[in-house]
Design a protein around this motif. Structure first.
Motif, PDB file in Angstrom:
ATOM      1  N   TYR A   1      38.971  36.817  46.280  1.00 61.31           N
ATOM      2  CA  TYR A   1      37.664  36.880  45.638  1.00 61.31           C
ATOM      3  C   TYR A   1      36.555  36.560  46.656  1.00 61.31           C
ATOM      4  CZ  TYR A   1      34.042  36.231  42.096  1.00 61.31           C
ATOM      5  OH  TYR A   1      32.904  36.350  41.352  1.00 61.31           O
ATOM      6  N   TYR A   2      36.811  35.586  47.527  1.00 61.23           N
ATOM      7  CA  TYR A   2      35.832  35.229  48.550  1.00 61.23           C
ATOM      8  C   TYR A   2      35.598  36.385  49.519  1.00 61.23           C
ATOM      9  CZ  TYR A   2      33.363  32.517  52.076  1.00 61.23           C
ATOM     10  OH  TYR A   2      32.420  32.051  52.948  1.00 61.23           O
ATOM     11  N   LEU A   3      36.657  37.080  49.901  1.00 65.26           N
ATOM     12  CA  LEU A   3      36.503  38.231  50.792  1.00 65.26           C
ATOM     13  C   LEU A   3      35.668  39.334  50.143  1.00 65.26           C
ATOM     14  CD1 LEU A   3      40.094  38.549  52.275  1.00 65.26           C
ATOM     15  CD2 LEU A   3      38.020  37.869  53.483  1.00 65.26           C
ATOM     16  N   ASP A   4      35.841  39.517  48.842  1.00 64.87           N
ATOM     17  CA  ASP A   4      35.119  40.571  48.128  1.00 64.87           C
ATOM     18  C   ASP A   4      33.681  40.198  47.792  1.00 64.87           C
ATOM     19  OD1 ASP A   4      37.472  41.996  48.221  1.00 64.87           O
ATOM     20  OD2 ASP A   4      38.054  41.512  46.161  1.00 64.87           O
ATOM     21  N   ASN A   5      33.418  38.901  47.507  1.00 65.25           N
ATOM     22  CA  ASN A   5      32.116  38.487  46.974  1.00 65.25           C
ATOM     23  C   ASN A   5      31.368  37.466  47.821  1.00 65.25           C
ATOM     24  OD1 ASN A   5      32.300  39.901  44.274  1.00 65.25           O
ATOM     25  ND2 ASN A   5      34.175  38.681  44.245  1.00 65.25           N
ATOM     26  N   LYS A   6      31.935  37.031  48.908  1.00 67.05           N
ATOM     27  CA  LYS A   6      31.332  36.031  49.803  1.00 67.05           C
ATOM     28  C   LYS A   6      31.038  34.701  49.113  1.00 67.05           C
ATOM     29  CE  LYS A   6      31.280  39.027  53.083  1.00 67.05           C
ATOM     30  NZ  LYS A   6      32.630  39.401  53.385  1.00 67.05           N
ATOM     31  N   LYS A   7      31.821  34.395  48.091  1.00 67.41           N
ATOM     32  CA  LYS A   7      31.739  33.098  47.405  1.00 67.41           C
ATOM     33  C   LYS A   7      33.008  32.908  46.583  1.00 67.41           C
ATOM     34  CE  LYS A   7      29.324  34.877  43.341  1.00 67.41           C
ATOM     35  NZ  LYS A   7      28.202  34.711  42.452  1.00 67.41           N
ATOM     36  N   TYR A   8      33.285  31.645  46.252  1.00 61.90           N
ATOM     37  CA  TYR A   8      34.415  31.322  45.383  1.00 61.90           C
ATOM     38  C   TYR A   8      33.924  31.300  43.939  1.00 61.90           C
ATOM     39  CZ  TYR A   8      36.907  29.884  49.597  1.00 61.90           C
ATOM     40  OH  TYR A   8      37.509  29.858  50.827  1.00 61.90           O
ATOM     41  N   THR A   9      34.857  31.286  42.994  1.00 64.64           N
ATOM     42  CA  THR A   9      34.489  31.225  41.586  1.00 64.64           C
ATOM     43  C   THR A   9      35.296  30.142  40.882  1.00 64.64           C
ATOM     44  OG1 THR A   9      34.281  32.466  39.525  1.00 64.64           O
ATOM     45  CG2 THR A   9      36.170  33.003  40.908  1.00 64.64           C
ATOM     46  N   ASP A  10      34.695  29.570  39.848  1.00 65.70           N
ATOM     47  CA  ASP A  10      35.425  28.614  39.020  1.00 65.70           C
ATOM     48  C   ASP A  10      35.887  29.246  37.712  1.00 65.70           C
ATOM     49  OD1 ASP A  10      32.989  28.853  37.797  1.00 65.70           O
ATOM     50  OD2 ASP A  10      32.526  26.719  37.794  1.00 65.70           O
ATOM     51  N   ASP A  11      35.691  30.548  37.578  1.00 62.17           N
ATOM     52  CA  ASP A  11      36.099  31.282  36.380  1.00 62.17           C
ATOM     53  C   ASP A  11      37.423  31.982  36.643  1.00 62.17           C
ATOM     54  OD1 ASP A  11      36.360  32.737  34.077  1.00 62.17           O
ATOM     55  OD2 ASP A  11      34.484  33.853  34.308  1.00 62.17           O
ATOM     56  N   MET A  12      38.471  31.512  36.006  1.00 63.22           N
ATOM     57  CA  MET A  12      39.798  32.089  36.219  1.00 63.22           C
ATOM     58  C   MET A  12      39.880  33.541  35.741  1.00 63.22           C
ATOM     59  SD  MET A  12      41.428  29.960  37.836  1.00 63.22           S
ATOM     60  CE  MET A  12      42.198  28.427  38.082  1.00 63.22           C
ATOM     61  N   ASN A  13      39.022  33.918  34.804  1.00 61.69           N
ATOM     62  CA  ASN A  13      38.991  35.314  34.352  1.00 61.69           C
ATOM     63  C   ASN A  13      38.593  36.251  35.492  1.00 61.69           C
ATOM     64  OD1 ASN A  13      39.692  35.006  31.554  1.00 61.69           O
ATOM     65  ND2 ASN A  13      37.702  34.030  31.284  1.00 61.69           N
ATOM     66  N   LYS A  14      37.658  35.802  36.329  1.00 64.15           N
ATOM     67  CA  LYS A  14      37.218  36.627  37.456  1.00 64.15           C
ATOM     68  C   LYS A  14      38.303  36.769  38.520  1.00 64.15           C
ATOM     69  CE  LYS A  14      32.306  35.723  36.957  1.00 64.15           C
ATOM     70  NZ  LYS A  14      31.115  35.106  37.572  1.00 64.15           N
ATOM     71  N   LEU A  15      39.268  35.853  38.501  1.00 64.64           N
ATOM     72  CA  LEU A  15      40.388  35.940  39.431  1.00 64.64           C
ATOM     73  C   LEU A  15      41.509  36.819  38.883  1.00 64.64           C
ATOM     74  CD1 LEU A  15      40.656  32.222  40.617  1.00 64.64           C
ATOM     75  CD2 LEU A  15      39.527  34.131  41.764  1.00 64.64           C
ATOM     76  N   GLY A  16      41.338  37.298  37.667  1.00 67.42           N
ATOM     77  CA  GLY A  16      42.347  38.158  37.061  1.00 67.42           C
ATOM     78  C   GLY A  16      43.487  37.402  36.413  1.00 67.42           C
TER      79      GLY A  16
END
Length: 131
Positions: free
Chosen positions: A56-71
């Protein structure tokens, strides 16, 4: 003289005592084995989520705390064996900490590893839970 077949009460009581001693030795080992097996699924879930965070970081240049966005489909994400839930905390979009929290019976039978963490730097705590 008649031969009598069967067991005396003393023989029966000795057998019960021997079975009780064997069970008292085997049961704690069994529960530790089951807890360690369930913990392995929690650790694997943390590694999976960490890999997805990096993608996700490679694609969006940031991490996420939403597990849905991680698939992973839920927030917090429940691992396959349902004994751990995994949640993410992101600081300044540049650092994450994943935490696997034991649920149900796993929380009581493996209290030393009720919470397992992994962060963006690869720090794994508590150390004994990653063996």
């Amino acid at each position: 003289m008649k031969l009598k077949n069967g067991f005396t009460l003393i023989e029966l009581m000795i057998s019960v005592v021997v079975i009780g001693i064997l069970a008292s030795i085997a049961y704690p080992s069994y529960t530790q084995f089951v807890a360690k097996g369930a913990r392995a699924d929690g650790v694997a879930g943390l590694m999976n989520a960490a890999n997805r965070q990096e993608q996700y970081y490679l694609d969006n240049k940031k991490y996420t705390d939403d597990m849905n966005k991680l698939g992973l489909g839920a927030d917090p994400w429940i691992v396959e064996n349902k004994f751990y839930s995994i949640d993410a905390v992101v600081v300044n979009n540049s650092d994450f900490t994943l935490t696997a929290t034991a649920k149900g019976t796993q929380a009581t039978r493996d209290s030393a590893c009720a919470s397992i963490t992994l962060n963006a730097a690869g720090n794994k705590l508590p150390k004994e839970c990653w063996k």
